[in-house]
Design a protein around this motif. Structure first.
Motif, PDB file in Angstrom:
ATOM      1  N   THR A  35       0.868  -1.172   0.000  1.00 52.47           N
ATOM      2  CA  THR A  35       0.000   0.000   0.000  1.00 52.47           C
ATOM      3  C   THR A  35       0.909   1.228   0.000  1.00 52.47           C
ATOM      4  N   GLU A  36       0.318   2.404  -0.125  1.00 47.12           N
ATOM      5  CA  GLU A  36       1.131   3.630  -0.042  1.00 47.12           C
ATOM      6  C   GLU A  36       1.848   3.698   1.295  1.00 47.12           C
ATOM      7  N   GLU A  37       1.148   3.306   2.367  1.00 44.91           N
ATOM      8  CA  GLU A  37       1.764   3.323   3.699  1.00 44.91           C
ATOM      9  C   GLU A  37       2.930   2.334   3.769  1.00 44.91           C
ATOM     10  N   GLY A  38       2.749   1.159   3.175  1.00 47.22           N
ATOM     11  CA  GLY A  38       3.823   0.169   3.147  1.00 47.22           C
ATOM     12  C   GLY A  38       5.023   0.655   2.359  1.00 47.22           C
ATOM     13  N   ASP A  39       4.758   1.361   1.289  1.00 48.71           N
ATOM     14  CA  ASP A  39       5.845   1.914   0.487  1.00 48.71           C
ATOM     15  C   ASP A  39       6.566   3.024   1.250  1.00 48.71           C
ATOM     16  N   ARG A  40       5.810   3.872   1.960  1.00 46.70           N
ATOM     17  CA  ARG A  40       6.424   4.950   2.753  1.00 46.70           C
ATOM     18  C   ARG A  40       7.271   4.396   3.899  1.00 46.70           C
ATOM     19  N   LEU A  41       6.887   3.239   4.426  1.00 54.56           N
ATOM     20  CA  LEU A  41       7.642   2.635   5.530  1.00 54.56           C
ATOM     21  C   LEU A  41       9.080   2.312   5.113  1.00 54.56           C
ATOM     22  N   ARG A  42       9.289   2.083   3.835  1.00 54.87           N
ATOM     23  CA  ARG A  42      10.630   1.785   3.321  1.00 54.87           C
ATOM     24  C   ARG A  42      11.634   2.869   3.724  1.00 54.87           C
ATOM     25  N   ASP A  43      11.232   4.133   3.641  1.00 56.94           N
ATOM     26  CA  ASP A  43      12.144   5.224   3.999  1.00 56.94           C
ATOM     27  C   ASP A  43      12.558   5.152   5.463  1.00 56.94           C
ATOM     28  N   ARG A  44      11.619   4.836   6.332  1.00 56.83           N
ATOM     29  CA  ARG A  44      11.943   4.708   7.759  1.00 56.83           C
ATOM     30  C   ARG A  44      12.803   3.473   8.024  1.00 56.83           C
ATOM     31  N   ALA A  45      12.648   2.448   7.200  1.00 57.53           N
ATOM     32  CA  ALA A  45      13.398   1.199   7.400  1.00 57.53           C
ATOM     33  C   ALA A  45      14.851   1.308   6.938  1.00 57.53           C
ATOM     34  N   ARG A  46      15.180   2.342   6.197  1.00 59.12           N
ATOM     35  CA  ARG A  46      16.551   2.487   5.672  1.00 59.12           C
ATOM     36  C   ARG A  46      17.601   2.584   6.772  1.00 59.12           C
ATOM     37  N   ASP A  47      17.194   2.944   7.995  1.00 57.07           N
ATOM     38  CA  ASP A  47      18.139   3.047   9.107  1.00 57.07           C
ATOM     39  C   ASP A  47      18.469   1.689   9.718  1.00 57.07           C
ATOM     40  N   VAL A  48      17.683   0.669   9.405  1.00 51.37           N
ATOM     41  CA  VAL A  48      17.872  -0.639  10.040  1.00 51.37           C
ATOM     42  C   VAL A  48      19.181  -1.318   9.609  1.00 51.37           C
ATOM     43  N   PRO A  49      19.442  -1.506   8.304  1.00 54.55           N
ATOM     44  CA  PRO A  49      20.681  -2.208   7.933  1.00 54.55           C
ATOM     45  C   PRO A  49      21.965  -1.579   8.485  1.00 54.55           C
ATOM     46  N   PRO A  50      22.122  -0.235   8.455  1.00 51.21           N
ATOM     47  CA  PRO A  50      23.361   0.307   9.026  1.00 51.21           C
ATOM     48  C   PRO A  50      23.479   0.074  10.533  1.00 51.21           C
ATOM     49  N   ALA A  51      22.349   0.109  11.238  1.00 50.99           N
ATOM     50  CA  ALA A  51      22.389  -0.143  12.689  1.00 50.99           C
ATOM     51  C   ALA A  51      22.801  -1.584  12.976  1.00 50.99           C
ATOM     52  N   ILE A  52      22.282  -2.509  12.190  1.00 47.02           N
ATOM     53  CA  ILE A  52      22.653  -3.920  12.364  1.00 47.02           C
ATOM     54  C   ILE A  52      24.118  -4.124  11.980  1.00 47.02           C
ATOM     55  N   GLY A  53      24.543  -3.490  10.888  1.00 48.97           N
ATOM     56  CA  GLY A  53      25.940  -3.582  10.483  1.00 48.97           C
ATOM     57  C   GLY A  53      26.881  -3.072  11.561  1.00 48.97           C
ATOM     58  N   ALA A  54      26.521  -1.962  12.190  1.00 47.48           N
ATOM     59  CA  ALA A  54      27.343  -1.421  13.272  1.00 47.48           C
ATOM     60  C   ALA A  54      27.400  -2.384  14.454  1.00 47.48           C
ATOM     61  N   ALA A  55      26.263  -3.008  14.763  1.00 45.59           N
ATOM     62  CA  ALA A  55      26.230  -3.958  15.877  1.00 45.59           C
ATOM     63  C   ALA A  55      27.094  -5.178  15.587  1.00 45.59           C
ATOM     64  N   MET A  56      27.096  -5.633  14.351  1.00 42.57           N
ATOM     65  CA  MET A  56      27.895  -6.806  13.980  1.00 42.57           C
ATOM     66  C   MET A  56      29.384  -6.488  13.977  1.00 42.57           C
ATOM     67  N   ASN A  57      29.725  -5.245  13.664  1.00 44.29           N
ATOM     68  CA  ASN A  57      31.113  -4.795  13.709  1.00 44.29           C
ATOM     69  C   ASN A  57      32.053  -5.680  12.891  1.00 44.29           C
ATOM     70  N   LEU A  58      31.621  -6.010  11.677  1.00 44.44           N
ATOM     71  CA  LEU A  58      32.440  -6.781  10.745  1.00 44.44           C
ATOM     72  C   LEU A  58      32.858  -5.872   9.590  1.00 44.44           C
TER      73      LEU A  58
END
Length: 158
Positions: free
Chosen positions: A108-131
């Motif tokens: 939906t439009e809301e689901g598509d808009r959520l993508r922008d907010r989700a963009r912060d997730v991979p870098p946060a996980i990457g930082a936690a993994m510290n690889l």
């Protein structure tokens, strides 16, 4: 016998917890999934719902069976996930006009808009993994190979 099987045959297998690769995988999976939890709570998603959304953000509208194939989930597990995403207003299910048996999942439009907010997730996980990028690539390659090997072994023994 190939070299991998020879090495496995020569390896000493014990029942010590610290010698179990499966436990290392389990502990790593729990740790990573636990790190995802607060990030995904902010998005209103569970980890499995996030995975469904990743498939939809990457591919757009797809048949439910394709989502299941991408995530290696059966229909019975996937359907409740998609129904909850639909109830949250993030996706909608639609029967195919060409084949009524096929159900597509659309953002939906809301689901598509959520993508922008989700963009912060991979870098946060990457930082936690510290690889390093090289370590991340090597880990992904090894884990995919492990999954493929075990799946092939399961198929041989089915």
């Amino acid at each position: 016998m190939d070299r991998t099987r020879e090495a496995a045959a020569e390896r000493e297998f014990t029942l010590l917890l610290d010698d179990q690769l499966c436990f290392a995988l389990y502990a790593a999976s729990r740790a990573v999934t636990s790190r995802y939890r607060p990030l995904l709570d902010d998005l209103g998603l569970t980890y499995p719902q996030y995975l469904v959304m990743l498939v939809l953000w990457q591919h757009g509208a797809v048949p439910i069976k394709d989502v299941g194939a991408a995530l290696q989930l059966d229909y019975g597990t996937l359907t409740p996930l998609i129904k909850r995403l639909e109830a949250a207003g993030l996706v909608r299910r639609e029967r195919s006009a060409r084949d009524e048996r096929t159900v597509h999942v659309n953002l939906t439009e809301e689901g598509d808009r959520l993508r922008d907010r989700a963009r912060d997730v991979p870098p946060a996980i990457g930082a936690a993994m510290n690889l390093s990028p090289e370590e991340t690539k090597a880990a992904m390659t090894l884990l995919r190979r492990l999954a493929d090997n075990v799946s092939a072994d399961l198929a041989r023994h089915a």
